[in-house]
Design a protein around this motif. Structure first.
Motif, PDB file in Angstrom:
ATOM      1  N   ALA A 101       0.831  -1.200   0.000  1.00 24.17           N
ATOM      2  CA  ALA A 101       0.000   0.000   0.000  1.00 24.17           C
ATOM      3  C   ALA A 101       0.870   1.256   0.000  1.00 24.17           C
ATOM      4  CB  ALA A 101      -0.931  -0.012   1.218  1.00 24.17           C
ATOM      5  N   ARG A 102       1.946   1.250   0.768  1.00 27.62           N
ATOM      6  CA  ARG A 102       2.844   2.411   0.815  1.00 27.62           C
ATOM      7  C   ARG A 102       3.489   2.650  -0.545  1.00 27.62           C
ATOM      8  NH1 ARG A 102       2.933   5.186   5.072  1.00 27.62           N
ATOM      9  NH2 ARG A 102       2.672   4.318   7.174  1.00 27.62           N
ATOM     10  N   ARG A 103       3.880   1.581  -1.223  1.00 25.77           N
ATOM     11  CA  ARG A 103       4.499   1.743  -2.535  1.00 25.77           C
ATOM     12  C   ARG A 103       3.493   2.289  -3.550  1.00 25.77           C
ATOM     13  NH1 ARG A 103       9.368  -1.385  -3.651  1.00 25.77           N
ATOM     14  NH2 ARG A 103      10.273  -1.989  -1.654  1.00 25.77           N
ATOM     15  N   ALA A 104       2.255   1.816  -3.458  1.00 26.56           N
ATOM     16  CA  ALA A 104       1.233   2.337  -4.360  1.00 26.56           C
ATOM     17  C   ALA A 104       0.919   3.798  -4.048  1.00 26.56           C
ATOM     18  CB  ALA A 104      -0.035   1.493  -4.250  1.00 26.56           C
ATOM     19  N   ALA A 105       0.899   4.141  -2.748  1.00 28.63           N
ATOM     20  CA  ALA A 105       0.578   5.508  -2.342  1.00 28.63           C
ATOM     21  C   ALA A 105       1.688   6.476  -2.712  1.00 28.63           C
ATOM     22  CB  ALA A 105       0.326   5.548  -0.839  1.00 28.63           C
ATOM     23  N   ALA A 106       2.906   5.984  -2.805  1.00 25.83           N
ATOM     24  CA  ALA A 106       4.046   6.849  -3.109  1.00 25.83           C
ATOM     25  C   ALA A 106       3.923   7.505  -4.474  1.00 25.83           C
ATOM     26  CB  ALA A 106       5.343   6.051  -3.031  1.00 25.83           C
ATOM     27  N   SER A 111       1.028  11.336  -0.485  1.00 29.15           N
ATOM     28  CA  SER A 111       1.216   9.899  -0.278  1.00 29.15           C
ATOM     29  C   SER A 111       0.629   9.419   1.049  1.00 29.15           C
ATOM     30  CB  SER A 111       2.705   9.545  -0.344  1.00 29.15           C
ATOM     31  OG  SER A 111       3.431  10.249   0.644  1.00 29.15           O
ATOM     32  N   ASP A 112       0.678  10.257   2.089  1.00 22.24           N
ATOM     33  CA  ASP A 112       0.136   9.839   3.384  1.00 22.24           C
ATOM     34  C   ASP A 112      -1.380   9.663   3.309  1.00 22.24           C
ATOM     35  OD1 ASP A 112       2.615   9.826   4.567  1.00 22.24           O
ATOM     36  OD2 ASP A 112       2.448  11.870   5.356  1.00 22.24           O
ATOM     37  N   ALA A 113      -2.042  10.608   2.691  1.00 22.52           N
ATOM     38  CA  ALA A 113      -3.495  10.514   2.544  1.00 22.52           C
ATOM     39  C   ALA A 113      -3.866   9.327   1.652  1.00 22.52           C
ATOM     40  CB  ALA A 113      -4.050  11.812   1.969  1.00 22.52           C
ATOM     41  N   ALA A 114      -3.080   9.121   0.613  1.00 17.84           N
ATOM     42  CA  ALA A 114      -3.346   8.007  -0.292  1.00 17.84           C
ATOM     43  C   ALA A 114      -3.179   6.677   0.439  1.00 17.84           C
ATOM     44  CB  ALA A 114      -2.410   8.075  -1.491  1.00 17.84           C
TER      45      ALA A 114
END
Length: 326
Positions: A101-106, A111-114
């Motif tokens: 999830a963190r990699r996708a949000a990056a 990115s934090d909200a994503a």
């Protein structure tokens, strides 16, 4: 017993670790000894042959001993009857999903909200099925590697990773076996390194068809250095597991962190079918047991040492083709 397969004068031999040496079981036996022709032959020969091997180990005839410096240990089961990698350790999977999830949000502006949005969606939460039953996929039992060999990384991957697992080896056929009797069908335990080409694996996972080539290349399933029989393992669910890279410990865990145990898997997999001698059941990865979880990756030349208490160390170096020739 700590049983091994070793190469001696270009022959594959069945042996047992005795002190600092290797006992050649066929050489130690008097007369014809078909049960000692290979690890699979010994497993399939059954309990009487196992007791005969124990007697030979106890006697440890010097004439049949080999120095570990003059032989090469191979994978104890160079070609298992079948190899399943199971998801019996679940803590690792929770962290992996968060990392995904963190990699996708990056890729998003915020990115934090994503990341919060992706986690709230449930897409990156562990599927409840993993807790309801033992989930597995069939691994390539023809792509097994042993300790001390170089793992040649495929040219199509740049994300080199390991996975610290252990495994049980089936000794007796199991058909409709209850959980209370499942341990009777375990021949022994070994270490498993589920080598993973992450940059290939991750896109394939979204196809819902498994990791494919991300875990399917020559030597991608490390087994070894030996198979330890249950009488010498102690409590199988209280063994320290470590991963050390170039002398630095990356991971320390315990086999007791398994959500499902091997006995659960044997009982489930033997329902209305037979699990055969020589099959290997992998545990899945211990918490923190891979670079992906830790936000790290390997580089060519790195030496990976996976250790499980009372079993030993499975040691390999990662190389690119044509590099670091021995």
């Amino acid at each position: 017993m700590k049983l091994v397969t070793f190469a001696d004068r270009n022959q594959h031999r069945l042996g047992a670790l005795v002190g600092d040496g290797v006992l050649d079981l066929a050489a130690a036996a008097s007369g014809s000894a078909p049960a000692f022709a290979s690890m699979v032959a010994l497993i399939e020969a059954g309990p009487d042959a196992w007791d005969a091997a124990r007697a030979l180990v106890a006697e440890a005839d010097r004439k049949a001993m080999r120095s570990q410096t003059e032989v090469s240990l191979l994978a104890p089961l160079p070609r298992p009857t079948r190899l399943r990698d199971c998801s019996l350790m679940l803590e690792h999977m929770d962290v992996v999903l968060m990392q995904m999830a963190r990699r996708a949000a990056a890729e998003e502006n915020d990115s934090d909200a994503a990341y919060e949005r992706l986690m709230a969606s449930g897409k990156y939460s562990l599927n409840p099925t993993f807790k309801k039953q033992c989930v597995y996929y069939n691994a390539d039992h023809t792509s097994v590697s042993g300790t001390g060999v170089d793992i040649v990384w495929p040219s199509y991957s740049d994300y080199i990773d390991f996975e610290l697992e252990w495994a049980c080896v089936i000794g007796r056929p199991a058909h409709d076996v209850g959980r209370e009797r499942a341990a009777d069908h375990i021949f022994g335990y070994t270490i498993l390194n589920d080598w993973s080409a992450r940059d290939v694996q991750m896109p394939l996972m979204y196809t819902m068809n498994g990791p494919g080539e991300g875990k399917d290349f020559p030597g991608s399933w490390g087994l070894g250095p030996c198979i330890v029989t249950p009488d010498e393992i102690g409590d199988p669910y209280d063994l320290v597991m470590t991963a050390t890279i170039n002398g630095e410990q990356w991971t320390r865990g315990n086999t007791g962190s398994m959500y499902h145990r091997f006995e659960d898997a044997i009982a489930q997999f033997s329902r209305e079918k037979t699990i055969l001698p020589g099959e290997v059941l992998g545990s899945g990865t211990v918490l923190g047991g891979c670079g992906f979880e830790l936000g790290r990756s390997l580089s060519p030349g790195d030496v990976v040492e996976l250790e499980v208490q009372n079993i030993g160390i499975l040691r390999n170096r990662v190389v690119r083709a044509g590099q670091f020739a021995a």
